[in-house]
Design an enzyme around this catalytic site. Structure first.
Site, PDB file in Angstrom:
ATOM      1  N   ASP A 279       0.809  -1.225   0.000  1.00 11.63           N
ATOM      2  CA  ASP A 279       0.000   0.000   0.000  1.00 11.63           C
ATOM      3  C   ASP A 279       0.844   1.278   0.000  1.00 11.63           C
ATOM      4  O   ASP A 279       0.458   2.288   0.582  1.00 11.63           O
ATOM      5  CB  ASP A 279      -0.970   0.018   1.204  1.00 11.63           C
ATOM      6  CG  ASP A 279      -1.910  -1.175   1.173  1.00 11.63           C
ATOM      7  OD1 ASP A 279      -2.284  -1.613   0.064  1.00 11.63           O
ATOM      8  OD2 ASP A 279      -2.264  -1.663   2.260  1.00 11.63           O
TER       9      ASP A 279
ATOM     10  N   LYS B 129       1.760   2.076  -5.161  1.00  7.32           N
ATOM     11  CA  LYS B 129       2.374   1.543  -6.386  1.00  7.32           C
ATOM     12  C   LYS B 129       1.494   1.784  -7.602  1.00  7.32           C
ATOM     13  O   LYS B 129       1.982   2.140  -8.688  1.00  7.32           O
ATOM     14  CB  LYS B 129       2.633   0.026  -6.223  1.00  7.32           C
ATOM     15  CG  LYS B 129       3.581  -0.311  -5.094  1.00  7.32           C
ATOM     16  CD  LYS B 129       3.717  -1.800  -4.901  1.00  7.32           C
ATOM     17  CE  LYS B 129       2.481  -2.475  -4.332  1.00  7.32           C
ATOM     18  NZ  LYS B 129       2.170  -2.148  -2.926  1.00  7.32           N
TER      19      LYS B 129
ATOM     20  N   GLY C 133      -4.449  -4.553  -3.565  1.00  6.37           N
ATOM     21  CA  GLY C 133      -5.476  -3.541  -3.785  1.00  6.37           C
ATOM     22  C   GLY C 133      -4.761  -2.318  -4.294  1.00  6.37           C
ATOM     23  O   GLY C 133      -4.088  -1.632  -3.547  1.00  6.37           O
ATOM     24  N   HIS C 134      -4.818  -2.097  -5.599  1.00  5.70           N
ATOM     25  CA  HIS C 134      -4.095  -0.985  -6.203  1.00  5.70           C
ATOM     26  C   HIS C 134      -5.088   0.071  -6.664  1.00  5.70           C
ATOM     27  O   HIS C 134      -6.041  -0.226  -7.363  1.00  5.70           O
ATOM     28  CB  HIS C 134      -3.247  -1.468  -7.391  1.00  5.70           C
ATOM     29  CG  HIS C 134      -2.178  -2.440  -6.976  1.00  5.70           C
ATOM     30  ND1 HIS C 134      -1.355  -3.076  -7.859  1.00  5.70           N
ATOM     31  CD2 HIS C 134      -1.793  -2.863  -5.746  1.00  5.70           C
ATOM     32  CE1 HIS C 134      -0.523  -3.865  -7.200  1.00  5.70           C
ATOM     33  NE2 HIS C 134      -0.767  -3.750  -5.917  1.00  5.70           N
TER      34      HIS C 134
ATOM     35  N   GLN D  60       2.068  -6.064  -3.094  1.00 10.07           N
ATOM     36  CA  GLN D  60       2.595  -6.165  -1.715  1.00 10.07           C
ATOM     37  C   GLN D  60       3.912  -5.371  -1.569  1.00 10.07           C
ATOM     38  O   GLN D  60       4.076  -4.391  -2.264  1.00 10.07           O
ATOM     39  CB  GLN D  60       2.770  -7.646  -1.321  1.00 10.07           C
ATOM     40  CG  GLN D  60       1.451  -8.381  -1.080  1.00 10.07           C
ATOM     41  CD  GLN D  60       0.786  -8.892  -2.341  1.00 10.07           C
ATOM     42  OE1 GLN D  60       1.402  -9.517  -3.166  1.00 10.07           O
ATOM     43  NE2 GLN D  60      -0.496  -8.625  -2.504  1.00 10.07           N
TER      44      GLN D  60
HETATM   45  P1  GDP Z   1      -0.763   0.195  -3.639  1.00 11.34           P
HETATM   46  O1  GDP Z   1      -1.347  -1.062  -3.110  1.00 11.34           O
HETATM   47  O2  GDP Z   1       0.693   0.305  -3.367  1.00 11.34           O
HETATM   48  O3  GDP Z   1      -1.077   0.427  -5.097  1.00 11.34           O
HETATM   49  O4  GDP Z   1      -1.452   1.369  -2.824  1.00 11.34           O
HETATM   50  P2  GDP Z   1      -3.014   1.496  -2.436  1.00 11.34           P
HETATM   51  O5  GDP Z   1      -3.756   1.900  -3.645  1.00 11.34           O
HETATM   52  O6  GDP Z   1      -3.485   0.303  -1.685  1.00 11.34           O
HETATM   53  O7  GDP Z   1      -2.943   2.644  -1.358  1.00 11.34           O
HETATM   54  C1  GDP Z   1      -2.460   3.890  -1.637  1.00 11.34           C
HETATM   55  C2  GDP Z   1      -3.538   4.946  -1.357  1.00 11.34           C
HETATM   56  O8  GDP Z   1      -2.934   6.182  -1.270  1.00 11.34           O
HETATM   57  C3  GDP Z   1      -4.576   5.076  -2.450  1.00 11.34           C
HETATM   58  O9  GDP Z   1      -5.789   5.467  -1.891  1.00 11.34           O
HETATM   59  C4  GDP Z   1      -3.989   6.182  -3.334  1.00 11.34           C
HETATM   60  O10 GDP Z   1      -4.958   6.882  -4.072  1.00 11.34           O
HETATM   61  C5  GDP Z   1      -3.376   7.052  -2.297  1.00 11.34           C
HETATM   62  N1  GDP Z   1      -2.166   7.774  -2.707  1.00 11.34           N
HETATM   63  C6  GDP Z   1      -1.177   7.366  -3.535  1.00 11.34           C
HETATM   64  N2  GDP Z   1      -0.178   8.303  -3.567  1.00 11.34           N
HETATM   65  C7  GDP Z   1      -0.559   9.292  -2.717  1.00 11.34           C
HETATM   66  C8  GDP Z   1       0.049  10.526  -2.279  1.00 11.34           C
HETATM   67  O11 GDP Z   1       1.145  10.893  -2.666  1.00 11.34           O
HETATM   68  N3  GDP Z   1      -0.670  11.266  -1.380  1.00 11.34           N
HETATM   69  C9  GDP Z   1      -1.890  10.896  -0.910  1.00 11.34           C
HETATM   70  N4  GDP Z   1      -2.511  11.677  -0.043  1.00 11.34           N
HETATM   71  N5  GDP Z   1      -2.475   9.746  -1.290  1.00 11.34           N
HETATM   72  C10 GDP Z   1      -1.817   8.954  -2.165  1.00 11.34           C
HETATM   73  P1  IMO Z   2      -0.845  -4.252  -2.125  1.00 11.13           P
HETATM   74  O1  IMO Z   2      -0.428  -4.859  -3.436  1.00 11.13           O
HETATM   75  C1  IMO Z   2      -0.718  -4.518   2.228  1.00 11.13           C
HETATM   76  C2  IMO Z   2      -0.743  -8.554   3.986  1.00 11.13           C
HETATM   77  C3  IMO Z   2      -1.959  -8.996   4.768  1.00 11.13           C
HETATM   78  C4  IMO Z   2      -1.317  -9.953   5.753  1.00 11.13           C
HETATM   79  C5  IMO Z   2      -0.240 -10.630   4.934  1.00 11.13           C
HETATM   80  C6  IMO Z   2      -0.657 -11.970   4.356  1.00 11.13           C
HETATM   81  O2  IMO Z   2      -2.140  -3.547  -2.191  1.00 11.13           O
HETATM   82  O3  IMO Z   2       0.263  -3.421  -1.565  1.00 11.13           O
HETATM   83  P2  IMO Z   2      -2.222 -12.678   2.357  1.00 11.13           P
HETATM   84  O4  IMO Z   2      -3.686 -12.462   2.131  1.00 11.13           O
HETATM   85  O5  IMO Z   2      -1.363 -12.134   1.278  1.00 11.13           O
HETATM   86  O6  IMO Z   2      -1.901 -14.107   2.662  1.00 11.13           O
HETATM   87  O7  IMO Z   2      -1.902 -11.854   3.699  1.00 11.13           O
HETATM   88  O8  IMO Z   2       0.057  -9.724   3.876  1.00 11.13           O
HETATM   89  N1  IMO Z   2      -1.022  -8.078   2.609  1.00 11.13           N
HETATM   90  C7  IMO Z   2      -0.956  -6.794   2.229  1.00 11.13           C
HETATM   91  N2  IMO Z   2      -0.740  -5.664   2.923  1.00 11.13           N
HETATM   92  N3  IMO Z   2      -0.880  -4.434   0.896  1.00 11.13           N
HETATM   93  C8  IMO Z   2      -1.081  -5.553   0.164  1.00 11.13           C
HETATM   94  O9  IMO Z   2      -1.113  -5.546  -1.188  1.00 11.13           O
HETATM   95  C9  IMO Z   2      -1.167  -6.800   0.830  1.00 11.13           C
HETATM   96  N4  IMO Z   2      -1.362  -8.072   0.425  1.00 11.13           N
HETATM   97  C10 IMO Z   2      -1.251  -8.832   1.521  1.00 11.13           C
HETATM   98  O10 IMO Z   2      -2.573  -7.917   5.410  1.00 11.13           O
HETATM   99  O11 IMO Z   2      -0.661  -9.249   6.787  1.00 11.13           O
HETATM  100 MG    MG Z   3      -2.845  -1.699  -1.818  1.00 17.63          MG
END
Ligand code: GDP
Ligand code: IMO
Ligand code: MG
Length: 449
Positions: A12, A15, A39-40, A232
């Protein structure tokens, strides 16, 4: 030729946003590990797309590949494709025939095993998507691959071998009364065959599967640019992360080679970009030395950051734990992945605080150390050695993004330059908000080759 995007921390990091930005210059966007546990988030033209399986590049109309290192739940895949089509997109996604399929019993077992582990503090807080149990079957050589689903005879043979074992495991070891539970179909060969044979038919008819290594090799020969989208992050990598509170795959850059069939020498000639969140957030369990949970003031600060940064799990909605940036974790990530550059996101979220801190090193047994210990228990014993930075004010971040790097408040730039020095890699981009336009882009990794 290739750019690999890797999470530097605990997932998270944002990416999806960078894959969207740099994906514009790629021809093919490839996921190499994980499944619908990811979850991207991609925000484009005011629309927010939450993708768990489909590569983020699909939002840009790029060919999206799920490599052999992925575990694929066909139900999630078809649902996600339908949702994107309803939003007016035309995603082109192909799945490696060597990728493993997630079956309903994997999800059921993921839930049960987490429950059992919680008694001994071993639960990882998984996303319950069946990721771990599917990789277990892959390693145990009893998995069902996407290619197996294309041939009804092979599919039935595989199911007839494995399903009775899963029934025994659920009933004899975990005491599940399958017949009287809502999970009866998840352990029934005929029901599973019917559903997965139908998915297989769809894969065949829509020509959705590929021999991943050959496909990507041919695209490279044609001069195409490939972007590898890690899911991840490094500290939840099964080998390099905080075992056992990890996921079951290799998000680290080496995974891009084994998870796609493109050789490491090819990937190593390209760029490997680490995505860094300017602080830490974590959905799962386990220690977290720089966590903001020591006293009421820290908890208030964590609440503030959580709300402002929207730190609630994309897949599960769980509130994320919050901590200061952990520099030993980043040093570890820089080495394990060989970063050629980094992107630092969420510096807007830290704006307006009284003080910004980072964990510069750890104190362990009276000694100061600069990288992560190899066991999670020892990591949990680490006390962070904190370093303070002057705070930066809340500003008009959209304007900053438009004006560029020099418009970022000076104290924030100092913070960024410190991080870059410690990691030993230049900063290619800075996230100053969730939108695509709220990013200061300093370099395009596709241009530097
Ligand atoms: P990922 O799993 O690495 O793709 O990241 P996620 O999408 O799960 O979580 C990132 C969250 O932060 C999302 O809600 C994005 O829209 C938000 N986000 C990404 N870059 C920034 C940033 O520079 N600032 C803020 N405030 N939010 C961001
Ligand atoms: P993105 O791609 C954050 C964490 C889970 C748990 C551990 C194992 O959005 O960055 P799993 O279901 O993979 O067996 O869970 O890994 N986890 C993540 N945490 N971002 C993710 O993906 C994750 N995918 C798995 O919370 O601790
Ligand atoms: Mg994510």
């Amino acid at each position: 030729m290739t750019v690999t995007i890797v999470g530097s921390q605990l997932g998270d990091e944002g990416k999806g946003a960078l894959v969207d930005i740099w994906g514009g210059d790629a021809d093919v966007v490839v996921r190499y590990q994980g499944g619908d546990n990811a979850g991207h988030t991609v925000v484009r033209d005011g629309n927010e797309y939450k993708l768990s399986l489909v590569p983020s590049g699909a939002v840009r109309g790029k060919v999206g590949i799920l490599g052999n290192g992925c575990v694929v739940n066909p139900e999630t895949l078809f649902d996600e494709l339908d949702t994107l089509r309803e939003k007016g997109l035309d995603p082109d996604v192909r799945i490696a025939r060597r990728a493993h399929a997630i079956l309903p019993y994997h999800r059921v077992l993921d839930g049960i095993e987490e429950e059992v582990k919680s008694d001994s503090d071993l639960a990882a807080g998984t996303t319950k998507r069946g990721i771990g149990p599917t990789y277990e079957d892959k390693a145990g050589r009893r998995g069902i691959r996407i290619g197996d689903m294309l041939d009804p005879e092979v599919l039935r043979d595989r199911l007839e071998y494995v399903v009775p074992q899963k029934r025994d495991l659920a009933e004899e070891i975990y005491g599940l009364d399958i017949a009287n539970s809502e999970h009866a179909d998840a352990f029934d060969v005929d029901a599973l065959f019917e559903t997965y044979n139908e998915y297989g038919r769809r894969f065949r008819e829509e020509s959705m599967t590929v021999n991943c290594g050959d496909f990507l090799g041919n695209r490279l020969d044609d001069g195409d640019e490939l972007l590898f989208e890690g899911a991840q992050g490094t500290s939840i990598d099964i080998d390099h992360g905080i075992y056992p509170y990890v996921t079951s795959s290799n998000p680290t850059a080496g995974g891009a080679a084994v998870g796609t069939g493109v050789g490491p020498t090819v990937i190593g000639q390209g760029e490997v970009v680490g995505i860094v969140k300017a602080y830490l957030s974590r959905v799962g369990t386990g220690p977290l030395p720089t966590e903001l949970d020591g006293n009421e003031t820290e908890e208030e600060l964590a609440d503030f950051i959580r709300e402002k940064g929207g730190e609630f799990g994309t897949v599960t909605g769980r509130p994320r734990r919050i901590g200061w940036l952990d520099i030993p974790m980043l040093r570890h990530a820089a080495r394990a992945n060989g970063f050629t550059g980094i992107a630092v996101n969420h510096i807007d979220v830290l704006a307006g605080l009284d003080e910004v801190k980072v964990g510069h090193a750890y104190e362990l047994d009276g000694e100061e150390i600069e990288t992560m210990p190899a066991t999670t228990e020892r990591w949990g014993d680490c006390e962070p050695v904190l370093k303070s930075f002057e705070p930066w004010p809340e500003v008009d971040w959209a304007a900053v993004a438009e004006e560029g790097y020099e418009a970022i408040p000076a104290n924030a730039r100092e913070y960024l330059e410190y991080v870059s020095r410690e990691v030993g890699a230049p900063i290619y981009a800075i996230g100053v908000g969730p939108g695509r336009e709220e990013t200061v882009v300093r370099a395009n990794p596709f241009d530097s080759q």
